[in-house]
Motif scaffolding. Structure first.
Motif, PDB file in Angstrom:
ATOM      1  N   HIS A 199       1.562  66.072  19.958  1.00  0.00           N
ATOM      2  CA  HIS A 199       2.910  66.158  19.410  1.00  0.00           C
ATOM      3  C   HIS A 199       3.899  65.948  20.549  1.00  0.00           C
ATOM      4  O   HIS A 199       3.579  66.220  21.711  1.00  0.00           O
ATOM      5  CB  HIS A 199       3.138  67.534  18.764  1.00  0.00           C
ATOM      6  CG  HIS A 199       4.332  67.605  17.880  1.00  0.00           C
ATOM      7  ND1 HIS A 199       4.301  67.224  16.554  1.00  0.00           N
ATOM      8  CD2 HIS A 199       5.610  68.008  18.118  1.00  0.00           C
ATOM      9  CE1 HIS A 199       5.496  67.397  16.009  1.00  0.00           C
ATOM     10  NE2 HIS A 199       6.308  67.867  16.944  1.00  0.00           N
ATOM     11  N   LEU A 200       5.104  65.462  20.230  1.00  0.00           N
ATOM     12  CA  LEU A 200       6.101  65.187  21.256  1.00  0.00           C
ATOM     13  C   LEU A 200       7.436  65.854  20.948  1.00  0.00           C
ATOM     14  O   LEU A 200       7.888  65.858  19.797  1.00  0.00           O
ATOM     15  CB  LEU A 200       6.357  63.672  21.378  1.00  0.00           C
ATOM     16  CG  LEU A 200       5.205  62.790  21.836  1.00  0.00           C
ATOM     17  CD1 LEU A 200       5.651  61.328  21.838  1.00  0.00           C
ATOM     18  CD2 LEU A 200       4.711  63.196  23.213  1.00  0.00           C
ATOM     19  N   ASP A 215       1.425  59.852  17.048  1.00  0.00           N
ATOM     20  CA  ASP A 215       1.106  58.667  16.248  1.00  0.00           C
ATOM     21  C   ASP A 215       2.296  58.252  15.395  1.00  0.00           C
ATOM     22  O   ASP A 215       2.620  57.060  15.291  1.00  0.00           O
ATOM     23  CB  ASP A 215      -0.109  58.935  15.367  1.00  0.00           C
ATOM     24  CG  ASP A 215      -1.392  59.099  16.169  1.00  0.00           C
ATOM     25  OD1 ASP A 215      -1.458  58.584  17.307  1.00  0.00           O
ATOM     26  OD2 ASP A 215      -2.328  59.747  15.674  1.00  0.00           O
ATOM     27  N   GLU A 216       2.950  59.243  14.789  1.00  0.00           N
ATOM     28  CA  GLU A 216       4.138  58.943  13.978  1.00  0.00           C
ATOM     29  C   GLU A 216       5.262  58.374  14.846  1.00  0.00           C
ATOM     30  O   GLU A 216       5.982  57.463  14.435  1.00  0.00           O
ATOM     31  CB  GLU A 216       4.622  60.209  13.268  1.00  0.00           C
ATOM     32  CG  GLU A 216       3.694  60.743  12.193  1.00  0.00           C
ATOM     33  CD  GLU A 216       2.535  61.560  12.747  1.00  0.00           C
ATOM     34  OE1 GLU A 216       1.693  61.989  11.947  1.00  0.00           O
ATOM     35  OE2 GLU A 216       2.468  61.757  13.984  1.00  0.00           O
ATOM     36  N   ARG A 219       4.447  54.783  15.557  1.00  0.00           N
ATOM     37  CA  ARG A 219       4.576  53.963  14.345  1.00  0.00           C
ATOM     38  C   ARG A 219       6.039  53.706  14.019  1.00  0.00           C
ATOM     39  O   ARG A 219       6.418  52.614  13.601  1.00  0.00           O
ATOM     40  CB  ARG A 219       3.891  54.638  13.156  1.00  0.00           C
ATOM     41  CG  ARG A 219       2.400  54.386  13.064  1.00  0.00           C
ATOM     42  CD  ARG A 219       1.876  54.673  11.677  1.00  0.00           C
ATOM     43  NE  ARG A 219       2.042  56.070  11.315  1.00  0.00           N
ATOM     44  CZ  ARG A 219       1.139  57.023  11.545  1.00  0.00           C
ATOM     45  NH1 ARG A 219       0.020  56.719  12.162  1.00  0.00           N
ATOM     46  NH2 ARG A 219       1.358  58.264  11.176  1.00  0.00           N
ATOM     47  N   GLU A 220       6.871  54.746  14.221  1.00  0.00           N
ATOM     48  CA  GLU A 220       8.284  54.613  13.865  1.00  0.00           C
ATOM     49  C   GLU A 220       9.051  53.755  14.854  1.00  0.00           C
ATOM     50  O   GLU A 220       9.911  52.970  14.472  1.00  0.00           O
ATOM     51  CB  GLU A 220       8.930  55.998  13.793  1.00  0.00           C
ATOM     52  CG  GLU A 220      10.400  55.971  13.401  1.00  0.00           C
ATOM     53  CD  GLU A 220      10.995  57.355  13.276  1.00  0.00           C
ATOM     54  OE1 GLU A 220      12.230  57.449  13.098  1.00  0.00           O
ATOM     55  OE2 GLU A 220      10.235  58.353  13.353  1.00  0.00           O
ATOM     56  N   HIS A 221       8.738  53.927  16.153  1.00  0.00           N
ATOM     57  CA  HIS A 221       9.542  53.258  17.180  1.00  0.00           C
ATOM     58  C   HIS A 221       8.816  52.124  17.898  1.00  0.00           C
ATOM     59  O   HIS A 221       9.463  51.305  18.541  1.00  0.00           O
ATOM     60  CB  HIS A 221      10.004  54.275  18.229  1.00  0.00           C
ATOM     61  CG  HIS A 221      10.815  55.385  17.658  1.00  0.00           C
ATOM     62  ND1 HIS A 221      12.122  55.217  17.248  1.00  0.00           N
ATOM     63  CD2 HIS A 221      10.520  56.689  17.418  1.00  0.00           C
ATOM     64  CE1 HIS A 221      12.600  56.366  16.797  1.00  0.00           C
ATOM     65  NE2 HIS A 221      11.647  57.267  16.879  1.00  0.00           N
ATOM     66  N   GLY A 222       7.481  52.100  17.799  1.00  0.00           N
ATOM     67  CA  GLY A 222       6.722  51.109  18.561  1.00  0.00           C
ATOM     68  C   GLY A 222       6.461  49.853  17.750  1.00  0.00           C
ATOM     69  O   GLY A 222       5.359  49.630  17.271  1.00  0.00           O
ATOM     70  N   LEU A 285       3.891  53.922  24.702  1.00  0.00           N
ATOM     71  CA  LEU A 285       4.735  55.106  24.686  1.00  0.00           C
ATOM     72  C   LEU A 285       5.824  55.006  25.746  1.00  0.00           C
ATOM     73  O   LEU A 285       6.965  55.392  25.510  1.00  0.00           O
ATOM     74  CB  LEU A 285       3.883  56.355  24.919  1.00  0.00           C
ATOM     75  CG  LEU A 285       4.631  57.690  24.987  1.00  0.00           C
ATOM     76  CD1 LEU A 285       5.378  57.963  23.690  1.00  0.00           C
ATOM     77  CD2 LEU A 285       3.656  58.828  25.281  1.00  0.00           C
ATOM     78  N   GLU A 286       5.466  54.456  26.899  1.00  0.00           N
ATOM     79  CA  GLU A 286       6.465  54.304  27.960  1.00  0.00           C
ATOM     80  C   GLU A 286       7.589  53.369  27.537  1.00  0.00           C
ATOM     81  O   GLU A 286       8.769  53.647  27.774  1.00  0.00           O
ATOM     82  CB  GLU A 286       5.798  53.778  29.233  1.00  0.00           C
ATOM     83  CG  GLU A 286       6.766  53.653  30.406  1.00  0.00           C
ATOM     84  CD  GLU A 286       6.071  53.289  31.696  1.00  0.00           C
ATOM     85  OE1 GLU A 286       6.716  53.390  32.742  1.00  0.00           O
ATOM     86  OE2 GLU A 286       4.881  52.910  31.654  1.00  0.00           O
TER      87      GLU A 286
END
Length: 307
Positions: A199-200, A215-216, A219-222, A285-286
């Motif tokens: 989680h972030l 993961d969410e 999916r949302e931003h990547g 992620l980066e």
């Protein structure tokens, strides 16, 4: 009583500087929560507020339903590593931990147990001033584990470590979460958080930017893209642009957004264009982190984002 860290409207101001700005979040047990943000974003200040080392200007933060100063046995409730160097260099590892243990009514047996857990049993009698950074980080983790607490907090635990040390910390953190503990880990190493966190929490300039599963979040931003290389690359580019796809150069190929890899392959085949490479890509992620926090860094430099 739930083994969580809960912040509501948490705010900290130092004079005219707003370090933490109305943070509201819950850190849940059973997972590693990555606490991300650029340097100066407020991560360390937030952790100090959780541990009662600073008092909030407004809002509240609790551990297991209580403010840290109200915990009857704090070392048995929350363990923390904020600074691996905050140990007298003349003390041995075992004497440092014994001093901590005595404040919580713990004996030498528990000290020896945690030294074994972090792999320092064979250097227990060495002075901390002779320790490498990795050994100092392990000693700090051992101190956090002394009271066998359900809640654990680590501020930049892999900073400066070699690949072996980073892997050890990653495996250890995930093991603690698998035991049902609440684990909060701050870091600016995005590649490592992608492998460690479930989680972030992402903050910038003291404000919450994202609170979501990793993961969410991706999916949302990547956004997905397709990497393609072809001998007739210019002709392929013209074909792809006619569909409205967005193209950009990437190494010696094209990065295509707006089409799937299957779409690109069919278009190329229809035009008789032989492909040398076709692969789906997703922003790391980066990449996502930099895009989201680029406006929230404390210091910028001309050709990128400052530290």
């Amino acid at each position: 009583m739930s083994d969580t860290i809960e912040a509501t409207g948490l705010t900290k101001r130092y004079g005219d500087r707003l370090a933490v700005d109305g943070l509201t979040f819950t850190v849940e047990p059973g997972r590693v929560t990555g606490f991300l943000g650029p340097n100066g974003a407020g991560k360390s200040t937030t952790m100090r507020l959780v541990l009662g080392l600073d008092a909030p200007t407004a809002g509240t933060v609790t551990v297991c339903g209580r403010r840290y100063p109200d915990l009857p046995r704090p070392l048995h409730t929350v363990g923390a590593l904020l600074d691996a160097h905050a140990v007298h260099p003349g003390r041995t590892a075992v004497s440092h931990l014994l001093a901590l243990a005595q404040t919580a009514g713990l004996g030498r047996g528990r000290v020896e147990e945690v030294l074994g857990l972090v792999g320092l049993a064979n250097v227990a009698g060495r002075r901390v001033g002779t320790f490498s950074l990795g050994m100092a980080q392990r000693l700090g983790i051992a101190g956090a584990l002394l009271g066998d607490p359900p809640v654990l907090m680590f501020d930049e635990p892999v900073n400066g470590l070699d690949p072996e040390g980073i892997r050890w910390v990653r495996t250890f953190m995930r093991g603690l979460a698998a035991e049902g503990r609440t684990v909060l880990v701050s870091s600016h190493l995005m590649s490592e958080m992608a492998l460690t966190a479930h989680h972030l929490l992402v903050i910038g300039r003291g404000r919450l930017i994202a609170d979501t599963g990793i993961d969410e979040f991706l999916r949302e931003h990547g956004d997905e893209a397709v990497l393609v290389r072809a001998g007739e690359q210019d002709r392929l580019a013209r074909v792809l642009r006619r569909t409205g796809a967005e193209l950009s150069a990437h190494d010696d190929g094209l990065l295509v957004r707006g089409l799937t890899a299957g779409d690109v392959g069919k278009l190329a085949a229809g035009e008789g264009i032989a492909l040398e490479e076709l692969s789906a890509r997703r922003r790391s992620l980066e990449d996502v982190f930099m895009a989201l926090t680029g406006d929230a860094v404390e210091y910028g430099v001309e050709y990128g984002v400052g530290a």
